[in-house]
Design a protein around this motif. Structure first.
Motif, PDB file in Angstrom:
ATOM      1  N   ARG A  79       0.841  -1.203   0.000  1.00 50.99           N
ATOM      2  CA  ARG A  79       0.000   0.000   0.000  1.00 50.99           C
ATOM      3  C   ARG A  79       0.873   1.249   0.000  1.00 50.99           C
ATOM      4  NH1 ARG A  79      -2.057  -0.741   4.593  1.00 50.99           N
ATOM      5  NH2 ARG A  79      -0.684   0.703   5.723  1.00 50.99           N
ATOM      6  N   GLY A  80       0.748   2.069  -1.050  1.00 49.00           N
ATOM      7  CA  GLY A  80       1.530   3.286  -1.160  1.00 49.00           C
ATOM      8  C   GLY A  80       2.770   3.089  -2.019  1.00 49.00           C
ATOM      9  N   ASP A  81       3.316   4.181  -2.522  1.00 52.53           N
ATOM     10  CA  ASP A  81       4.474   4.113  -3.404  1.00 52.53           C
ATOM     11  C   ASP A  81       5.734   4.548  -2.660  1.00 52.53           C
ATOM     12  OD1 ASP A  81       6.358   4.146  -5.380  1.00 52.53           O
ATOM     13  OD2 ASP A  81       5.214   5.406  -6.769  1.00 52.53           O
ATOM     14  N   TYR A  82       6.548   3.573  -2.291  1.00 55.96           N
ATOM     15  CA  TYR A  82       7.800   3.834  -1.583  1.00 55.96           C
ATOM     16  C   TYR A  82       9.001   3.684  -2.501  1.00 55.96           C
ATOM     17  CZ  TYR A  82       5.067   3.247   2.760  1.00 55.96           C
ATOM     18  OH  TYR A  82       4.153   3.364   3.782  1.00 55.96           O
ATOM     19  N   SER A  83       8.761   3.654  -3.795  1.00 58.36           N
ATOM     20  CA  SER A  83       9.844   3.334  -4.729  1.00 58.36           C
ATOM     21  C   SER A  83      11.007   4.322  -4.631  1.00 58.36           C
ATOM     22  CB  SER A  83       9.306   3.289  -6.163  1.00 58.36           C
ATOM     23  OG  SER A  83       8.646   4.503  -6.497  1.00 58.36           O
ATOM     24  N   ALA A  84      10.722   5.585  -4.337  1.00 56.83           N
ATOM     25  CA  ALA A  84      11.782   6.587  -4.255  1.00 56.83           C
ATOM     26  C   ALA A  84      12.523   6.531  -2.923  1.00 56.83           C
ATOM     27  CB  ALA A  84      11.205   7.987  -4.462  1.00 56.83           C
ATOM     28  N   ASN A  85      11.864   6.016  -1.900  1.00 61.67           N
ATOM     29  CA  ASN A  85      12.467   5.991  -0.567  1.00 61.67           C
ATOM     30  C   ASN A  85      11.966   4.772   0.209  1.00 61.67           C
ATOM     31  OD1 ASN A  85      13.938   6.817   1.681  1.00 61.67           O
ATOM     32  ND2 ASN A  85      12.283   8.122   2.447  1.00 61.67           N
ATOM     33  N   PRO A  86      12.465   3.574  -0.132  1.00 55.94           N
ATOM     34  CA  PRO A  86      11.983   2.359   0.533  1.00 55.94           C
ATOM     35  C   PRO A  86      12.253   2.390   2.045  1.00 55.94           C
ATOM     36  CG  PRO A  86      13.266   1.826  -1.430  1.00 55.94           C
ATOM     37  CD  PRO A  86      13.465   3.284  -1.166  1.00 55.94           C
ATOM     38  N   THR A  87      11.318   1.851   2.805  1.00 53.78           N
ATOM     39  CA  THR A  87      11.499   1.726   4.250  1.00 53.78           C
ATOM     40  C   THR A  87      12.536   0.636   4.536  1.00 53.78           C
ATOM     41  OG1 THR A  87       9.806   0.012   4.459  1.00 53.78           O
ATOM     42  CG2 THR A  87       9.064   2.311   4.573  1.00 53.78           C
ATOM     43  N   PRO A  88      13.032   0.571   5.773  1.00 55.15           N
ATOM     44  CA  PRO A  88      13.974  -0.517   6.110  1.00 55.15           C
ATOM     45  C   PRO A  88      13.387  -1.895   5.803  1.00 55.15           C
ATOM     46  CG  PRO A  88      13.996   1.146   7.831  1.00 55.15           C
ATOM     47  CD  PRO A  88      12.892   1.537   6.892  1.00 55.15           C
ATOM     48  N   MET A  89      12.102  -2.078   6.090  1.00 54.03           N
ATOM     49  CA  MET A  89      11.471  -3.366   5.800  1.00 54.03           C
ATOM     50  C   MET A  89      11.499  -3.664   4.311  1.00 54.03           C
ATOM     51  SD  MET A  89       8.679  -5.171   4.597  1.00 54.03           S
ATOM     52  CE  MET A  89       7.336  -4.018   4.406  1.00 54.03           C
TER      53      MET A  89
END
Length: 303
Positions: A98-108
């Motif tokens: 859910r959501g676009d983290y492609s530019a800044n992925p979380t640690p997970m």
């Protein structure tokens, strides 16, 4: 793959988990006895209720899934645990996030990427359809020969794994307490209780009525041996507060008990408040389930 292949050994799963006596200097704590079921010690990644709920998926080495697809947010303990298992067992894994983290992925998410997970970021509208029958059929057509696992691993098959928390606990108790988010953990505990025992869920998000419905969908019949406390979510899911963070630090230092602010910290915060209010009868024997998820400590949202 050989039928003699031991999945738990390959993953490094450690069961049964220990019970830790817990005697904090909190008002009211002297009136009861408290033990903590340390499911966070099952594994450093696949810890707590995540392994309990997923164990059925990987229980038989002769019938391991050919591929797996599941759902979660950018900080999902479920996706994290599932991604690790799939990586270790060489099972292709697709995560719908859910959501676009492609530019800044979380640690997970960075862990998932390192483990070879195929990540597809979806908007909230598409993600809201994750329980929709037609949408799930579309996913099955697009991902043939793939096992779909619901968000959080919460499905009927997960209850057996969660029930083992009770069956491997020889300590007698009156009430068992756990966090509630997707419902299957609390449901599994409820279905394993003796008639004189009760279960209490601590809501980790805003969801009066909604969380109850999630639990009830897994129960074979209506029962009155459980309830959910809704006053300790600290603003919502994955949100926290200064008092909660202070408690987490205090418990960690004084009792060598690692906590995080998403699940386990809120349970202990609720317990402290309830002890002060004498919610539990004198002499009550309390079992607290530490459901792991310690990677939740990697990100905190203070309200």
């Amino acid at each position: 793959m050989s039928n003699h292949f031991n999945v738990e050994q390959k993953l490094g799963i450690k069961l049964p988990t220990p019970l830790q006596s817990f005697s904090p200097d909190w008002p009211g704590a002297e009136r009861v006895s408290i033990h903590i079921k340390r499911d966070d010690l099952i594994h450093s990644v696949v810890s707590g209720n995540k392994w309990r709920k997923l164990s059925g998926v990987f229980s038989d080495p002769a019938t391991l899934p050919n591929a797996i697809l599941s759902f979660g947010g950018g900080f999902s303990n479920h996706l994290h645990a599932l991604g690790y298992c799939c990586h270790q067992l060489n099972i292709p894994f697709t995560a719908l996030v859910r959501g676009d983290y492609s530019a800044n992925p979380t640690p997970m998410l960075r862990d998932l990427i390192n483990w070879g997970t195929r990540i597809r970021y979806v908007n909230r509208i598409e993600y809201s359809r994750r329980h929709d029958h037609d949408y799930l059929n579309q996913l099955r057509l697009a991902h043939p020969d793939t096992t779909l696992i619901p968000e959080g691993g919460s499905q009927q098959a997960a209850l057996t794994g969660v029930q083992s928390v009770i069956t491997e606990t020889e300590h007698n108790f009156d009430v068992v307490i756990c966090p509630v988010a997707s419902g299957a953990t609390l449901a599994g505990l409820i279905t394993a209780l003796e008639p004189q025992q009760r279960a209490m869920g601590i809501a980790v998000l805003k969801g009066v009525g909604y969380l109850e419905s999630l639990v009830e969908q897994f129960l074979p019949a209506r029962t009155d041996n459980w309830h959910i406390a809704h006053d300790f979510h600290h603003g919502g899911y994955a949100k926290t507060s200064a008092p909660l963070l202070t408690l987490i630090q205090s418990v960690s230092e004084q009792h060598q008990l690692p906590l995080e602010p998403v699940y386990s910290g809120k349970v202990l915060f609720a317990l402290k408040s309830m002890l002060a209010s004498h919610v539990f009868a004198q002499g009550s024997r309390i079992l607290v389930l530490h459901t792991g998820g310690l990677q939740g400590a990697r990100s905190t949202k203070v309200e």
